[in-house]
Design a protein around this motif. Structure first.
Motif, PDB file in Angstrom:
ATOM      1  N   ARG A  11       1.003  -0.839   0.317  1.00  8.49           N
ATOM      2  CA  ARG A  11      -0.138   0.220   0.346  1.00  8.49           C
ATOM      3  C   ARG A  11       0.982   1.553   0.110  1.00  8.49           C
ATOM      4  N   MET A  12       0.301   2.163  -0.857  1.00 10.43           N
ATOM      5  CA  MET A  12       1.393   3.244  -0.915  1.00 10.43           C
ATOM      6  C   MET A  12       0.952   4.005   0.371  1.00 10.43           C
ATOM      7  N   LYS A  13       2.397   4.973   0.711  1.00  8.30           N
ATOM      8  CA  LYS A  13       3.108   5.271   1.984  1.00  8.30           C
ATOM      9  C   LYS A  13       2.676   6.989   1.806  1.00  8.30           C
ATOM     10  N   ASP A  14       2.411   8.232   2.866  1.00  7.18           N
ATOM     11  CA  ASP A  14       3.365   9.286   2.654  1.00  7.18           C
ATOM     12  C   ASP A  14       3.824   9.473   2.419  1.00  7.18           C
ATOM     13  N   SER A  15       4.846   9.089   2.600  1.00  3.35           N
ATOM     14  CA  SER A  15       6.201   9.149   2.613  1.00  3.35           C
ATOM     15  C   SER A  15       6.579   8.463   0.972  1.00  3.35           C
ATOM     16  N   HIS A  16       5.929   7.814   0.219  1.00  5.20           N
ATOM     17  CA  HIS A  16       6.168   7.180  -0.965  1.00  5.20           C
ATOM     18  C   HIS A  16       6.134   8.218  -2.102  1.00  5.20           C
ATOM     19  N   LEU A  17       5.096   9.536  -1.308  1.00  4.29           N
ATOM     20  CA  LEU A  17       4.751  10.783  -3.169  1.00  4.29           C
ATOM     21  C   LEU A  17       5.737  11.012  -3.550  1.00  4.29           C
ATOM     22  N   LEU A  51       7.986  -2.229  -4.882  1.00  7.45           N
ATOM     23  CA  LEU A  51       9.000  -1.848  -4.274  1.00  7.45           C
ATOM     24  C   LEU A  51      10.168  -3.279  -4.953  1.00  7.45           C
ATOM     25  N   ASP A  52      11.575  -2.802  -5.495  1.00  9.86           N
ATOM     26  CA  ASP A  52      12.607  -3.222  -5.728  1.00  9.86           C
ATOM     27  C   ASP A  52      13.576  -3.313  -4.717  1.00  9.86           C
ATOM     28  N   GLY A  53      12.806  -4.190  -2.815  1.00 13.78           N
ATOM     29  CA  GLY A  53      14.033  -3.110  -2.424  1.00 13.78           C
ATOM     30  C   GLY A  53      13.822  -2.016  -1.526  1.00 13.78           C
ATOM     31  N   ARG A  54      14.120  -0.966  -1.576  1.00 11.74           N
ATOM     32  CA  ARG A  54      13.438   0.644  -1.457  1.00 11.74           C
ATOM     33  C   ARG A  54      13.272   1.157  -2.467  1.00 11.74           C
ATOM     34  N   ASP A  55      13.650   0.911  -3.500  1.00 10.94           N
ATOM     35  CA  ASP A  55      13.182   1.191  -5.252  1.00 10.94           C
ATOM     36  C   ASP A  55      11.953   1.643  -5.424  1.00 10.94           C
ATOM     37  N   ARG A  77       8.306   1.361 -13.704  1.00 14.27           N
ATOM     38  CA  ARG A  77       9.582   2.159 -14.643  1.00 14.27           C
ATOM     39  C   ARG A  77      10.227   0.885 -15.495  1.00 14.27           C
ATOM     40  N   LYS A  78      10.779   2.389 -16.449  1.00 17.19           N
ATOM     41  CA  LYS A  78      11.877   2.015 -17.641  1.00 17.19           C
ATOM     42  C   LYS A  78      12.525   0.868 -17.374  1.00 17.19           C
ATOM     43  N   GLY A  79      12.627  -0.541 -18.094  1.00 18.02           N
ATOM     44  CA  GLY A  79      13.862  -1.429 -17.459  1.00 18.02           C
ATOM     45  C   GLY A  79      12.729  -2.594 -16.582  1.00 18.02           C
ATOM     46  N   TRP A  80      11.579  -2.177 -16.054  1.00 13.67           N
ATOM     47  CA  TRP A  80      10.627  -3.251 -15.617  1.00 13.67           C
ATOM     48  C   TRP A  80       9.952  -3.602 -15.992  1.00 13.67           C
ATOM     49  N   ARG A  81       9.746  -3.202 -17.150  1.00  9.60           N
ATOM     50  CA  ARG A  81       8.244  -2.989 -18.585  1.00  9.60           C
ATOM     51  C   ARG A  81       8.046  -4.707 -18.517  1.00  9.60           C
TER      52      ARG A  81
END
Length: 294
Positions: A11-17, A51-55, A77-81
């Motif tokens: 789930r998206m968090k405020d810190s992700h914005l 998330l891939d790790g923290r990214d 993200r490009k590279g993950w499509r």
């Protein structure tokens, strides 16, 4: 790069914005950070990130209005499509919405993405055109009909605004009222006949732009639509104005073009996944909401 099995959908968090906005901004869609905050503020439980790790390598922003939900962004993200990230995110969001009893989910898709959404039972409804107009918004020639044909309503009167909008757009009144209560428009223009709104036009102002819509007029004519939009444009701040309009509405197209709007993007596709028959917007709809219902 992590493999598919290591990817986490949360789930998206405020810190992700901030990072979420960076990914959205990279797509050059013209969204403001304040708008992403608004979407998250409307519903803090329906958007997800991959998330891939923290990214963050993918995201879906979604607003649950009640019986209807609107997916605003789907980005990988490009590279993950092409690696199943979008599928996993959409599956997660839809399963969550289904568990809450949401009966209809809508989104606006690029034409090449429609087939992707078909696998989740989304059906193509209609094409949408994105128009934009830069400031200034003054018109030397008089508009017709006159400004006296319309009146300004209280933007905070969510019950009155939602009554008219829900009837025309086909959404539940409770859903529209809930959305308008949380994010009231800055301008609300209407034509009232015998105590009933036969036309209504809402607009919101952000840092760099005015998001105009939803807008409807009973049996719209060019003269009436021209008069109403010029009245609205005379009241909004001197910033860019964005509108989304059903591509089939020729009155809307001609009106926007005559008032200096240009096509920013054509061929956007409105798709829906619904327990009942989802319908195209009626001819009275000249502009729809930027966040689905609003």
């Amino acid at each position: 790069m992590a493999g598919r099995s290591e990817l986490r959908i949360i789930r998206m968090k405020d810190s992700h914005l901030p990072e979420v906005f960076s990914l959205i901004d990279n797509e050059n869609w013209g969204w403001e950070f304040a708008e992403i905050q608004q979407i998250y503020g409307l519903d803090q439980g329906s958007s997800v990130v991959a998330l891939d790790g923290r990214d963050i390598v993918g995201l879906v922003t979604c607003i649950d209005f009640g019986s209807t939900a609107f997916i605003v962004h789907v980005i990988v993200r490009k590279g993950w499509r092409g690696k199943g990230v979008g599928v996993r995110m959409i599956e997660t969001v839809l399963a969550d919405l289904d568990s809450r009893g949401v009966s209809s989910v809508e989104l606006h898709a690029n034409p090449e993405a429609v087939e992707f959404y078909n696998q989740f039972s989304f059906k193509r409804l209609e094409d949408i055109t994105f128009f934009a107009k830069d400031a200034p918004h003054s018109f030397p020639e008089p508009s017709a009909p006159s400004e006296s044909s319309f009146s300004w309503l209280s933007p905070d009167d969510a019950p009155a605004l939602s009554e008219a909008l829900s009837t025309v757009f086909g959404y539940k009144k409770e859903d529209v009222e809930k959305a308008l209560s949380k994010t009231p428009p800055h301008q609300a223009l209407a034509r009232i006949v015998s105590g009933r709104a036969t036309a209504m036009f809402l607009s919101r102002t952000g840092r760099d732009l005015n998001a105009a819509g939803p807008w409807f007029m009973d049996e719209p004519t060019r003269a009436e639509a021209d008069g109403m939009i010029r009245t609205m444009l005379s009241a909004v701040p001197a910033k860019r104005v964005d509108v989304l309009s059903p591509a089939s509405n020729e009155v809307a197209k001609a009106t926007f073009e005559s008032c200096g709007f240009s096509v920013a993007k054509a061929g956007i596709v409105r798709v829906a996944r619904s327990n009942s028959a989802a319908n195209r917007y009626p001819g009275s709809v000249l502009s729809l909401g930027h966040l689905g219902l609003i």
